[in-house]
Design a protein around this motif. Structure first.
Motif, short mmCIF file in Angstrom:
data_model
loop_
_atom_site.label_atom_id
_atom_site.label_comp_id
_atom_site.label_asym_id
_atom_site.label_seq_id
_atom_site.Cartn_x
_atom_site.Cartn_y
_atom_site.Cartn_z
N THR A 180 0.84 -1.19 0.00
CA THR A 180 0.00 0.00 0.00
C THR A 180 0.89 1.25 0.00
OG1 THR A 180 -0.08 0.18 2.40
CG2 THR A 180 -1.74 -1.22 1.33
N PRO A 181 0.35 2.39 -0.44
CA PRO A 181 1.14 3.63 -0.40
C PRO A 181 1.67 3.95 0.99
CG PRO A 181 -0.80 3.92 -1.77
CD PRO A 181 -0.94 2.57 -1.13
N ALA A 182 0.89 3.65 2.03
CA ALA A 182 1.33 3.96 3.39
C ALA A 182 2.59 3.20 3.76
CB ALA A 182 0.21 3.64 4.38
N GLN A 183 2.72 1.96 3.28
CA GLN A 183 3.91 1.17 3.60
C GLN A 183 5.17 1.73 2.95
OE1 GLN A 183 1.64 -2.56 2.39
NE2 GLN A 183 3.06 -3.43 3.87
N LEU A 184 5.01 2.43 1.84
CA LEU A 184 6.16 2.92 1.09
C LEU A 184 6.42 4.40 1.29
CD1 LEU A 184 5.64 1.12 -2.35
CD2 LEU A 184 6.96 0.36 -0.39
N ALA A 185 5.62 5.05 2.09
CA ALA A 185 5.66 6.52 2.18
C ALA A 185 7.05 7.06 2.47
CB ALA A 185 4.68 6.99 3.25
N ASP A 186 7.82 6.39 3.30
CA ASP A 186 9.13 6.91 3.72
C ASP A 186 10.29 6.42 2.86
OD1 ASP A 186 7.88 8.23 5.82
OD2 ASP A 186 8.12 6.51 7.17
N ILE A 187 10.06 5.40 2.04
CA ILE A 187 11.20 4.76 1.38
C ILE A 187 11.04 4.70 -0.13
CG2 ILE A 187 11.87 3.37 3.37
CD1 ILE A 187 10.30 1.06 2.23
N TYR A 188 10.08 5.43 -0.68
CA TYR A 188 9.79 5.36 -2.12
C TYR A 188 9.52 6.76 -2.63
CZ TYR A 188 7.18 3.93 -6.36
OH TYR A 188 6.72 3.75 -7.64
N VAL A 189 10.22 7.14 -3.71
CA VAL A 189 10.01 8.45 -4.34
C VAL A 189 9.72 8.21 -5.81
CG1 VAL A 189 11.05 10.65 -4.96
CG2 VAL A 189 11.52 9.66 -2.73
N ARG A 190 8.59 8.74 -6.27
CA ARG A 190 8.21 8.57 -7.67
C ARG A 190 7.56 9.86 -8.18
NH1 ARG A 190 8.80 5.38 -12.36
NH2 ARG A 190 6.89 5.41 -13.56
N ARG A 191 8.19 10.48 -9.17
CA ARG A 191 7.60 11.63 -9.86
C ARG A 191 7.75 11.43 -11.35
NH1 ARG A 191 10.62 14.91 -6.48
NH2 ARG A 191 12.34 13.64 -7.26
N HIS A 192 7.07 12.24 -12.12
CA HIS A 192 7.22 12.21 -13.57
C HIS A 192 7.20 13.63 -14.10
CE1 HIS A 192 2.91 12.91 -13.54
NE2 HIS A 192 2.75 11.81 -12.86
N LYS A 193 7.31 13.76 -15.40
CA LYS A 193 7.47 15.07 -16.02
C LYS A 193 6.30 16.00 -15.71
CE LYS A 193 8.57 17.28 -20.45
NZ LYS A 193 8.79 17.06 -21.90
N MET A 194 5.10 15.44 -15.53
CA MET A 194 3.92 16.27 -15.30
C MET A 194 3.63 16.50 -13.83
SD MET A 194 3.30 16.91 -18.35
CE MET A 194 1.83 17.89 -18.08
N SER A 195 4.43 15.92 -12.93
CA SER A 195 4.25 16.22 -11.51
C SER A 195 4.43 17.71 -11.29
CB SER A 195 5.26 15.44 -10.66
OG SER A 195 5.08 14.04 -10.81
N PRO A 196 3.58 18.33 -10.46
CA PRO A 196 3.64 19.79 -10.32
C PRO A 196 5.01 20.32 -9.95
CG PRO A 196 1.65 18.92 -9.29
CD PRO A 196 2.47 17.73 -9.70
N ASP A 197 5.69 19.68 -9.00
CA ASP A 197 6.99 20.19 -8.58
C ASP A 197 8.05 20.01 -9.64
OD1 ASP A 197 6.71 17.48 -8.18
OD2 ASP A 197 8.19 17.40 -6.57
N VAL A 198 7.83 19.06 -10.57
CA VAL A 198 8.77 18.86 -11.66
C VAL A 198 8.49 19.83 -12.80
CG1 VAL A 198 9.65 17.23 -13.37
CG2 VAL A 198 9.09 16.44 -11.06
N ALA A 199 7.25 19.86 -13.24
CA ALA A 199 6.88 20.68 -14.40
C ALA A 199 7.20 22.15 -14.17
CB ALA A 199 5.39 20.50 -14.71
N ALA A 200 7.07 22.60 -12.93
CA ALA A 200 7.28 24.02 -12.64
C ALA A 200 8.74 24.42 -12.73
CB ALA A 200 6.75 24.34 -11.24
N GLN A 201 9.67 23.46 -12.78
CA GLN A 201 11.10 23.80 -12.71
C GLN A 201 11.89 23.45 -13.97
OE1 GLN A 201 12.86 22.35 -8.93
NE2 GLN A 201 10.76 21.87 -8.37
N LEU A 202 11.27 22.80 -14.94
CA LEU A 202 12.03 22.33 -16.08
C LEU A 202 12.50 23.45 -16.99
CD1 LEU A 202 10.05 19.10 -17.00
CD2 LEU A 202 12.18 19.31 -15.74
N GLY A 203 11.68 24.49 -17.16
CA GLY A 203 12.08 25.62 -17.99
C GLY A 203 12.45 25.18 -19.40
N THR A 204 13.57 25.67 -19.88
CA THR A 204 14.02 25.36 -21.23
C THR A 204 14.96 24.17 -21.27
OG1 THR A 204 15.88 26.90 -21.04
CG2 THR A 204 13.80 27.77 -21.91
#
Length: 1015
Positions: free
Chosen positions: A314-338
């Motif tokens: 479950t997501p709760a089991q992985l909350a501290d040990i798993y990181v997953r983002r993609h290009k459209m994740s808000p924190d990613v998309a906002a920083q890619l620029g050119t």
């Protein structure tokens, strides 16, 4: 509670006085040494890496194992016996260097979660790339699965995390394990971006080292930071040697290859996981669709995260040990620029079948794919239903791939009379395939047209392209066909017995040697090499950066898996791609609409992947299978059943776990939110630790340290500053001048990649800069390779002479650069020298703008691993007969006292009264440290107590589950696993607990400046 604060270490061997820390001076074997690294071993006591400071061992490096009564006895010098020494160097330079070096050498304490090195490297400081380091440091141990989607920069995230561990004194021994074809790429990124040098150890290198080492010596003990391929290390011989070595950090890239419990890769991971404090796994596709295998992977990171290995996580089991983002994740998309150009819409290139190809298609469909009723396909046995699809896909790749598949099948059929019908049909199909000539290939003709007319590949062009095919036979065939058709002439002769390693058309596949694979990948990343076309199998679909000089990719044939398509596209569609990447797909077309497999499958899959990439950021979770092979089988079966492939693949993940695995999870209870509206953890801008520094910049420290070590550096080491108009803030010096005593620096630099040392002759002369802009320019220039390289050495401009390889000629001199670390240790060793007979610590006395004497003190509590937990830099004022702790920041006290490069010499007066105060100052510092421990103890203990409670819950839950097992042997084995895991974690919790008395060191004393004497 499973552990107790202040309890004894299980072996009962630890004593309260056995407190060691980097930067302290110790006595061992009758000589004085400066401690540079501290570690703990299971059987040999405390491991101390030291540098000699007394005359007999000056600047020599040694390793002692403090284990009284067994190995060495190392004695820390007592703070109470500190001797005060007036500083006679110009402007109190020696004292200022000493204080600065101690500030730099002291590790960041255990409870400090802010990042200490972010923004200091030769990499774009993107907030989203800080998140893995921030998450890992917040855990009990830095153990994490970095599962960011293709192209986000997992290597850079790993580099930042390793840099943070090094700054905390937890990165002295590092092992990085990668696929062999990206070894040098990984080395290159960690050195050029983060100044982390890794020694490459392939099988030949290990064997060579074993011949040089004494018998029985473990080669993995020899170098502290190593990179090796998983293909090398997974052998039983090396697994056994690795099991006897302890690491601070182990990184395993492309970790989805570890998840099969029976695979050698998995056995290697299970050997390494218990031997390291930090365990970092990285993969863009971490889940293969088998929950039990994925849970096995997670258990390597944190055994208490999984209760039932067969149950979906479950997501709760992985909350501290798993990181997953993609290009459209808000924190990613906002920083890619050119820095990540938007991908162009895929182009589909129709390849109308020629007459001989139509005949093959007719035979494939009428006999194998859709035979008439009552006459099934002529194939039996295991996998018989899908074998016709395999024949069709082979032909859609090339007729040579089909011929190879037929030949392999005929070998398995042999003379078996029960399979005579299949053999007959295979021979008939082979006869038709043999009639297809190279000039009859519609895909080959279309590929040549696209390469020449659209991408403009040719002898007079620098355009590059990567061409993917699933079939090795197709790759080899294209290699034979393309050079002449593109105007390059015949392929060059084999290099080292391997074809496609040199020349404008290269091939990359899994059967090549380590050196060949790395040379091809490296050459493709350099602008000046002659490579123009890279023909590759899906070995290059994982981990390889192909975007540096290339923005065109062609699918000669399309894998029937969204995951593989996405991985392929991610080779050029990734962070750092500044030109809009163009994906092209060759579609084999037929005059008969019933024979349009590429149209039915390849076009649909490519379109689905592109749509998911633009809306969700990734497509790997759409089918919910999370495994390339499972996706392929699923689609092949649907194709045979004449199902609509577009309907088979949903537009977005449906399962909760698939949503989480896709990086589109929100924990606010709203599972229906659009991906671009979901909450994502965004690191705060103020999550960076402002480290205390006396000097205004690293440049000031380096300049003064060199001047102190070498009174005339221009003559002694050839130190020179380059023309600031072209090379701002750039210096160069020699390492092998007679009498320069730079052998210790050469030893440190020998751990850097051998190709870098050879190509740039680093052990003879180094050139470094304090300008990040210049360092970036030189790195980009290095990637141009020999585009403008002069014919002979000495010709052309300096830039032309240095544009020779992927390694830059100038590196950024950061705080963690080996040269900076060398000077820090040199300053500390010189400051500690000269007391061989006194057997006492020394502290400098400085005349400064203070009304009363100020004692500068460093105090620290450590845990049982020797790492600091509570750290303080104290300023104790002596006035009115008492000691008063200054509430200002330590460095602010120094700045306010005008302790800087502008200082002028002044007498310090009679220091004997101050020396008499030393025991009182040490005791006062201990009292203050005890107060600070009381204030911080709750914060320090909170995560340990929380994890101990979690351990108890895990033990109870797993115990209940295993009690239900009926087989005694299996139940007992499971109970032993629970007990062993609990014991190991309780031991870890005890080791992370603050232990013993504080270590105190008087750093210096500020005294009022003496009035100028009258004439």
């Amino acid at each position: 509670m499973g552990f107790m604060y202040g309890s004894e270490v299980p072996d009962g061997q630890r004593h309260a006085g056995d407190q060691f820390a980097a930067g302290m001076t110790v006595l061992a074997r009758g000589e004085e040494w400066l401690v540079t690294e501290v570690g703990h071993t299971e059987h040999d006591g405390i491991r101390l890496v030291v540098t000699g400071t007394s005359p007999l061992v000056r600047d020599q490096t040694a390793i002692f194992f403090h284990c009284p009564g067994h190995l060495d006895t190392v004695e820390p010098l007592r703070a109470e016996d500190t001797r005060l020494v007036p500083d006679s160097s110009p402007g109190f330079r020696r004292s200022r260097l000493f204080i600065e070096a101690l500030l730099r050498k002291t590790p960041v304490p255990q409870g400090e979660l802010r990042l200490a090195t972010a923004g200091t490297h030769l990499a774009d400081d993107l907030l989203y790339q800080r998140e893995p380091a921030r998450r890992a440091l917040a855990n009990l141990r830095p153990r994490l699965l970095i599962a960011d989607a293709v192209g986000l920069g997992k290597t850079l995230e790993i580099g930042l995390l390793l840099s943070e561990l090094i700054r905390r004194g937890r990165g002295d021994r590092i092992l990085v394990v990668t696929p062999r074809h990206i070894l040098e790429q990984f080395q290159h990124e960690l050195w050029t971006r983060f100044a982390i040098g890794l020694v490459r150890m392939d099988s030949a290198g290990i064997a060579r080292m074993q011949r040089q080492l004494p018998g029985g010596r473990n080669p993995f003990d020899y170098y502290p930071r190593v990179i090796a391929s998983i293909d090398t290390l997974k052998s039983r011989q090396y697994r056994e040697q690795l099991g006897r070595v302890t690491w601070d950090a182990v990184v395993m890239d492309e970790s989805h290859k570890l998840i099969s419990k029976t695979a050698l890769n998995n056995k290697l991971a299970r050997v390494l996981a218990p031997t390291t404090h930090a365990f970092i796994l990285a993969s863009a596709t971490p889940h293969n669709g088998d929950d039990e295998s994925f849970n096995e992977l997670i258990s390597l990171i944190d055994p208490t995260a999984i209760v039932d290995p067969k149950q979906r996580v479950t997501p709760a089991q992985l909350a501290d040990i798993y990181v997953r983002r993609h290009k459209m994740s808000p924190d990613v998309a906002a920083q890619l620029g050119t820095e990540w150009a938007e991908r162009a819409k895929p182009q589909f290139v129709d390849c109308p079948a020629t007459d001989p190809e139509e005949e093959v298609l007719e035979e494939l469909y009428s006999t194998w794919i859709t035979p008439p009723p009552g006459r099934p396909a002529p194939v039996t046995g295991k996998g018989s239903r899908l074998f016709p699809v395999h024949l069709l896909k082979a032909f859609l790749s090339s007729r040579v791939a089909l011929q190879e598949s037929i030949a392999n099948r005929l070998k398995s059929v042999g003379n078996n009379p029960d399979r005579a019908r299949e053999a007959e049909a295979l021979h008939r199909l082979a006869e038709l395939a043999n009639r297809v000539t190279d000039d009859d290939s519609a895909k080959l003709a279309a590929l040549v047209t696209v390469l020449k007319n659209e991408i403009k590949v040719g002898p007079r062009s620098s355009a590059r392209v990567v061409v993917f095919s699933e079939r090795r036979a197709t790759i080899d065939w294209l290699y034979r066909q393309l050079p002449a058709r593109l105007g390059f002439g015949d392929p060059p002769p084999n290099s080292g017995g391997e074809q496609g390693v040199t020349g404008p058309v290269r091939i990359l596949h899994g059967s090549q040697s380590d050196d060949a694979q790395q040379r091809i990948v490296n050459d493709f990343a350099l602008a000046g090499t002659d490579v123009r076309v890279l023909l590759t199998s899906d070995i290059a679909a994982e981990g390889v950066n192909l975007h540096r000089q290339c923005h065109d990719l062609i699918h000669f044939d399309v894998p029937w898996s969204l995951i593989t398509i996405e991985q392929r596209n991610g080779r050029i569609d990734r962070y750092g791609q500044k030109i809009s990447p163009q994906i092209r797909v060759l579609l084999h077309r037929s005059a008969n609409p019933d024979y349009e497999a590429d149209e039915r499958v390849a076009r649909v899959l490519t379109t689905k992947e592109d749509a998911a990439h633009r809306t969700l950021g990734e497509s790997a979770a759409l089918m919910g299978l999370r495994d390339e092979e499972a996706e392929t089988v699923n689609i092949e079966q649907a194709f045979l059943d004449r199902r609509d492939i577009a309907e088979l693949i949903p537009d977005e993940p449906a399962d909760e776990t698939d949503i989480f695995m896709a990086g589109a999870w929100t924990d606010d209870g709203d599972d229906t939110a659009e991906p671009d509206q979901q909450d994502t953890i965004v690191p705060a801008v103020d999550d960076v630790l402002q480290q205390p520094r006396l000097f205004g910049s690293t440049r000031e420290f380096i300049e003064d340290a060199l001047a102190e070590a070498y009174p005339n550096p221009a003559d002694s080491i050839g130190l020179a500053w380059l023309d600031p108009a072209d090379y701002p803030a750039t210096l160069t010096f020699e390492l092998n001048r007679d009498g320069a005593r730079l052998a210790d620096l050469q030893r440190r630099l020998k751990v850097l990649p051998q190709s870098y040392l050879d190509q740039r002759r680093i052990l003879e002369r180094v050139t470094v800069t304090f300008s990040p802009d210049l360092a970036r320019q030189r790195l980009e220039l290095a990637r141009k390779h020999n585009a403008d390289k002069p014919k002979r050495r000495g010709q052309g401009t300096r830039d032309q002479q240095y544009a020779e390889s992927g390694w830059p000629d100038i590196s950024l001199l950061t705080d963690q650069h080996p040269i900076t670390e060398w000077l820090v240790d040199k300053v500390l060793a010189r400051a500690s020298a000269g007391t061989a007979h006194a057997r006492r610590l020394t502290a400098p006395v400085i005349a400064a703008a203070v009304p009363d004497p100020v004692f500068l003190v460093n105090g620290r509590y450590s845990n049982r691993q020797g790492k600091p937990t509570v750290l303080a830099w104290l300023a104790l004022h002596h006035r009115d007969g008492g000691l008063h702790v200054d509430d200002r920041e330590f460095v602010q006290v120094l700045h306010d006292a005008h302790v800087n490069r502008e200082m002028r010499m002044s007498g310090v007066g009679d220091i004997s009264p101050l020396e008499a105060l030393v025991p009182r100052v040490v005791e006062g510092a201990r009292v203050e440290m005890a107060r600070r421990l009381d204030a911080e103890e709750g914060k320090l203990m909170e995560p340990l107590i929380a994890y101990d409670q979690r351990l108890e819950q895990w033990k109870a839950a797993t115990g209940v589950r295993y009690e239900q097992l009926t087989l005694t042997g299996i139940r007992e084995s499971a109970e032993r696993r629970i007990t062993n895991t609990a014991v190991a974690i309780q031991k870890l919790l005890a080791e992370l607990t603050t232990d013993g008395e504080p270590t105190i060191r008087i750093v210096g004393v500020l005294v009022p400046q003496q009035p100028a004497r009258e004439a």
